[in-house]
Design a protein around this motif. Structure first.
Motif, short mmCIF file in Angstrom:
data_model
loop_
_atom_site.label_atom_id
_atom_site.label_comp_id
_atom_site.label_asym_id
_atom_site.label_seq_id
_atom_site.Cartn_x
_atom_site.Cartn_y
_atom_site.Cartn_z
N PRO A 1 -15.25 -8.06 -2.02
CA PRO A 1 -15.23 -8.12 -0.55
C PRO A 1 -13.91 -8.59 0.02
N ARG A 2 -13.28 -9.60 -0.60
CA ARG A 2 -12.03 -10.12 -0.04
C ARG A 2 -10.90 -9.11 -0.17
N SER A 3 -10.85 -8.43 -1.31
CA SER A 3 -9.82 -7.39 -1.48
C SER A 3 -10.00 -6.28 -0.46
N ARG A 4 -11.26 -5.87 -0.26
CA ARG A 4 -11.53 -4.81 0.70
C ARG A 4 -11.15 -5.26 2.11
N SER B 1 1.40 -15.99 1.95
CA SER B 1 0.99 -15.58 0.60
C SER B 1 -0.47 -15.18 0.65
N PHE B 2 -0.84 -14.21 -0.22
CA PHE B 2 -2.17 -13.61 -0.17
C PHE B 2 -2.83 -13.64 -1.54
N PRO B 3 -4.16 -13.73 -1.56
CA PRO B 3 -4.88 -13.71 -2.83
C PRO B 3 -5.17 -12.27 -3.28
N ASN B 4 -5.43 -12.13 -4.57
CA ASN B 4 -6.03 -10.91 -5.14
C ASN B 4 -5.12 -9.69 -5.20
N ILE B 5 -4.15 -9.59 -4.31
CA ILE B 5 -3.31 -8.39 -4.27
C ILE B 5 -1.89 -8.77 -4.68
N SER B 6 -1.38 -8.08 -5.67
CA SER B 6 -0.06 -8.41 -6.20
C SER B 6 1.04 -8.00 -5.24
N LEU C 1 -11.48 5.23 1.04
CA LEU C 1 -10.69 5.29 -0.19
C LEU C 1 -11.17 4.26 -1.20
N LEU C 2 -11.44 3.05 -0.74
CA LEU C 2 -11.89 1.99 -1.64
C LEU C 2 -13.26 2.32 -2.24
N ASP C 3 -14.11 2.98 -1.45
CA ASP C 3 -15.39 3.44 -1.99
C ASP C 3 -15.15 4.45 -3.11
N ALA C 4 -14.23 5.38 -2.87
CA ALA C 4 -13.93 6.40 -3.87
C ALA C 4 -13.34 5.79 -5.14
N LEU D 1 -7.28 -5.36 2.58
CA LEU D 1 -6.67 -4.04 2.68
C LEU D 1 -7.02 -3.35 4.00
N GLU D 2 -8.22 -3.56 4.48
CA GLU D 2 -8.61 -2.95 5.75
C GLU D 2 -7.85 -3.58 6.92
N VAL D 3 -7.70 -4.91 6.90
CA VAL D 3 -6.92 -5.57 7.94
C VAL D 3 -5.45 -5.18 7.83
N LEU D 4 -4.98 -5.05 6.60
CA LEU D 4 -3.60 -4.61 6.38
C LEU D 4 -3.37 -3.24 7.00
N ALA D 5 -4.36 -2.37 6.92
CA ALA D 5 -4.24 -1.05 7.55
C ALA D 5 -4.06 -1.18 9.05
#
Length: 284
Positions: free
Chosen positions: A68-71, A227-232, A59-62, A74-78
């Motif tokens: 890299p950190r955002s990706r 708390s996390f960076p980059n993602i609201s 999805l992130l590719d699309a 989100l992948e670890v969050l999955a």
């Protein structure tokens, strides 16, 4: 209030929907790019179903997300939302419950960890002897090999403080934590010495709430704020209970616990004086 995986799924879905909008795609267009049914994209974005880290990467590719950190987050969050994963803690799936795996996943990706502890040393700062004594007491009757594995999990978690980009870790400890003889005098002496050593790390801050502080907000129970960076809107408060954990992610809850933590820091001893008291307790 929801358990961790449900909160993570909803957070992940909200972020993926936002990224899809930023990419200028409809859910139908996103589904076509990945060869999915549109309903799958909708279920993922509403948190109705989990999604694997590999599908998140697609999805992130699309959506042309390159950071890299955002990706990675989100992948670890999955994985922590019930979508699988290959992180080190998944090797212990048969031993540790889903809530604990979710907690470790959050801990491994947080940029800031703030914790109040009223009865035990925080897990990230425990020695092997202390961790063993705490685990044995809280989970009585465990076979010795299971106990060994749980202690190994605890110690492996601590690597997060030794990475090249460690989180900012701030702990407020009730003085009672250091007077409670967990594992006996020798274990406690080692534990106090370890706290002194860990406090020298530039990203670790310890503050002690002395008995003289009297009653304080949070006295009735510990909590952790990630708390996390980059993602609201991804911060979360974790409350531990005897048989489960609760994950709070409403803005009102986050604001209340963040305000409470600031109040606790204001009433606690400054870091330097806290270390003096920790050292004094260790000598007694």
């Amino acid at each position: 209030m929801l358990h961790g995986p449900a909160v993570r799924r909803r957070k992940l879905g909200e972020e993926l929907r936002s990224l899809r909008h930023t990419a200028g795609l409809t859910s139908r267009e996103a589904a076509r790019l990945l060869g999915w049914h549109q309903s799958k994209v909708s279920r993922v974005e509403t948190g109705a179903s989990g999604v694997t880290p590999s599908d998140v990467a697609r999805l992130l590719d699309a959506y042309a997300v390159r950071d890299p950190r955002s990706r990675s987050l989100l992948e670890v969050l999955a994985g922590s939302a019930g979508g699988g994963g290959s992180e080190w803690w998944h090797a212990y799936r048969g031993l540790i419950p889903p809530q604990y795996r979710d907690f470790i996943s959050l801990e491994s990706q947080a940029s800031t960890v703030r914790t109040l502890e009223t009865s035990v040393v925080p897990g990230l700062l425990q020695t092997a002897g202390y961790a063993r004594a705490v685990t044995r007491a809280s989970l009585g009757g465990l076979p010795e090999e299971h106990l060994d594995s749980l202690v190994e999990v605890r110690l492996t978690r601590q690597r997060v403080l030794r990475t090249s980009s460690p989180p900012r870790f701030t702990a407020v400890l009730d003085e009672a934590v250091l007077h409670r003889e967990v594992g006996g005098p020798e274990v406690m002496r080692d534990q106090v010495q370890h706290l002194m050593q860990m406090s020298q790390l530039p990203h670790v801050c310890l503050q002690l709430l002395p008995f003289s502080a009297g009653a304080y907000i949070g006295l009735t129970g510990p909590f952790v704020i990630f708390s996390f960076p980059n993602i609201s809107d991804l911060d979360v408060v974790v409350l531990d209970h005897l048989t489960s954990s609760l994950y709070l992610e409403r803005k009102e809850d986050l604001d209340a616990y963040s305000s409470a933590f600031r109040t606790l820091q204001a009433h606690a001893l400054p870091p330097e004086r806290s270390l003096d008291l920790i050292s004094e307790i260790g000598r007694s």
